[in-house]
Design a protein around this motif. Structure first.
Motif, short mmCIF file in Angstrom:
data_model
loop_
_atom_site.label_atom_id
_atom_site.label_comp_id
_atom_site.label_asym_id
_atom_site.label_seq_id
_atom_site.Cartn_x
_atom_site.Cartn_y
_atom_site.Cartn_z
N GLY A 30 0.82 -1.21 0.00
CA GLY A 30 0.00 0.00 0.00
C GLY A 30 0.85 1.26 0.00
N HIS A 31 1.94 1.23 0.74
CA HIS A 31 2.86 2.37 0.75
C HIS A 31 3.43 2.59 -0.65
CE1 HIS A 31 6.09 5.00 2.23
NE2 HIS A 31 6.85 4.34 1.39
N LEU A 32 3.89 1.52 -1.29
CA LEU A 32 4.43 1.64 -2.65
C LEU A 32 3.36 2.08 -3.64
CD1 LEU A 32 6.76 -1.49 -2.80
CD2 LEU A 32 7.44 0.92 -2.67
N ASP A 33 2.14 1.58 -3.46
CA ASP A 33 1.05 1.96 -4.36
C ASP A 33 0.78 3.45 -4.30
OD1 ASP A 33 -1.03 1.17 -6.24
OD2 ASP A 33 -2.44 1.70 -4.65
N PHE A 34 0.92 4.04 -3.13
CA PHE A 34 0.65 5.46 -2.99
C PHE A 34 1.84 6.31 -3.45
CE2 PHE A 34 0.38 9.52 -0.81
CZ PHE A 34 -0.90 9.90 -1.15
N PHE A 35 3.04 5.95 -3.05
CA PHE A 35 4.19 6.79 -3.34
C PHE A 35 4.87 6.46 -4.66
CE2 PHE A 35 3.88 7.46 1.24
CZ PHE A 35 3.84 8.84 1.24
N GLY A 36 4.48 5.38 -5.30
CA GLY A 36 5.03 5.05 -6.61
C GLY A 36 6.14 4.02 -6.54
N TYR A 37 6.27 3.31 -7.62
CA TYR A 37 7.30 2.29 -7.78
C TYR A 37 8.49 2.90 -8.50
CZ TYR A 37 3.62 -0.98 -6.53
OH TYR A 37 2.62 -1.64 -5.87
N PRO A 38 9.66 2.27 -8.45
CA PRO A 38 10.80 2.80 -9.19
C PRO A 38 10.46 2.97 -10.68
CG PRO A 38 11.49 1.03 -7.73
CD PRO A 38 9.99 1.07 -7.69
N GLY A 39 10.87 4.08 -11.25
CA GLY A 39 10.58 4.37 -12.66
C GLY A 39 9.27 5.08 -12.88
N GLU A 40 8.55 5.37 -11.80
CA GLU A 40 7.27 6.07 -11.91
C GLU A 40 7.40 7.50 -11.44
OE1 GLU A 40 3.56 3.02 -11.41
OE2 GLU A 40 4.32 3.98 -9.62
N THR A 41 6.52 8.33 -11.95
CA THR A 41 6.38 9.70 -11.49
C THR A 41 4.97 9.85 -10.95
OG1 THR A 41 7.93 10.51 -13.14
CG2 THR A 41 6.42 12.12 -12.21
N THR A 42 4.81 10.53 -9.85
CA THR A 42 3.48 10.76 -9.29
C THR A 42 3.08 12.20 -9.53
OG1 THR A 42 4.42 11.26 -7.12
CG2 THR A 42 3.76 8.98 -7.52
N GLY A 43 1.80 12.42 -9.55
CA GLY A 43 1.28 13.76 -9.77
C GLY A 43 -0.24 13.76 -9.70
N GLY A 44 -0.83 14.73 -10.33
CA GLY A 44 -2.28 14.85 -10.34
C GLY A 44 -2.82 14.84 -11.75
N GLY A 45 -4.01 14.36 -11.88
CA GLY A 45 -4.67 14.32 -13.17
C GLY A 45 -6.14 14.59 -13.02
N LYS A 46 -6.81 14.79 -14.14
CA LYS A 46 -8.25 15.02 -14.13
C LYS A 46 -8.93 13.77 -14.65
CE LYS A 46 -11.88 18.02 -15.79
NZ LYS A 46 -12.23 19.19 -16.56
N VAL A 47 -9.96 13.32 -13.94
CA VAL A 47 -10.74 12.16 -14.37
C VAL A 47 -11.70 12.63 -15.45
CG1 VAL A 47 -12.33 10.34 -13.68
CG2 VAL A 47 -10.54 11.07 -12.11
N VAL A 48 -11.51 12.17 -16.68
CA VAL A 48 -12.30 12.60 -17.82
C VAL A 48 -13.56 11.75 -17.97
CG1 VAL A 48 -12.27 12.95 -20.33
CG2 VAL A 48 -10.23 13.43 -18.98
N ARG A 105 -4.65 5.41 -4.78
CA ARG A 105 -5.69 5.42 -3.74
C ARG A 105 -5.07 5.87 -2.43
NH1 ARG A 105 -7.52 -0.42 -5.61
NH2 ARG A 105 -5.30 -0.50 -5.79
N ASN A 106 -5.77 6.71 -1.71
CA ASN A 106 -5.26 7.20 -0.44
C ASN A 106 -5.70 6.28 0.69
OD1 ASN A 106 -4.07 8.62 1.55
ND2 ASN A 106 -5.29 10.47 1.29
N VAL A 107 -4.96 5.20 0.84
CA VAL A 107 -5.26 4.23 1.88
C VAL A 107 -4.06 4.07 2.82
CG1 VAL A 107 -6.98 2.96 0.56
CG2 VAL A 107 -4.58 2.35 0.34
N LEU A 108 -3.25 5.13 2.91
CA LEU A 108 -2.03 5.04 3.69
C LEU A 108 -2.28 4.71 5.15
CD1 LEU A 108 0.27 7.88 2.36
CD2 LEU A 108 0.53 5.43 2.11
#
Length: 134
Positions: A30-48, A105-108
């Protein structure tokens, strides 16, 4: 205590330890799912768009990469994502292939709590094993 009882007690301690370690692994995932895995970038997006047909939910998200490209991509969640289009969502995407995106998902709190409970359970299992071996 007879040898058979001792073996059953140690076996029970091993099972309890493995059960606790399962929760620790879920907490780390769950921690990795929220903060990202190696090679990933996190940010914000709009749900279309949101499509709830089927067993899970499909999402179309739009976001801008770190290098300024606007990307529209599809992703899927079984549970825990936004329920309607038009809102913002935390995302993580592969920096080499931004179309490989997922909603964070914010399940931290739940993951950390599960991990701590798992550590407590595993420690009790190990203590039981040590107590029965002596």
């Amino acid at each position: 205590m007879s040898g058979g009882q001792r073996v059953r007690s140690v076996r029970g301690g091993v099972i309890v330890t493995l059960f606790g370690l399962f929760f620790v692994v879920v907490g780390v995932a769950g921690h990795l799912d929220f903060f990202g895995y190696p090679g990933e970038t996190t940010g914000g997006g709009k749900v279309v768009a949101v499509d709830t047909a089927g067993r899970g939910t499909s999402y179309t998200v739009e976001f801008t990469t770190a290098d300024g490209r606007v990307v529209t991509a599809d992703t899927y969640l079984r549970w825990g994502g936004p329920s309607t289009a038009g809102g913002n969502a935390g995302i993580a995407y592969d920096t080499d292939d931004p179309a490989d995106v997922r909603i964070r998902r914010n399940v931290l709190v739940l993951c950390y709590l599960g991990g701590l409970v798992g550590l407590f359970i595993a420690a009790n299992g190990v203590a039981e094993i040590v107590r029965r071996i002596r």
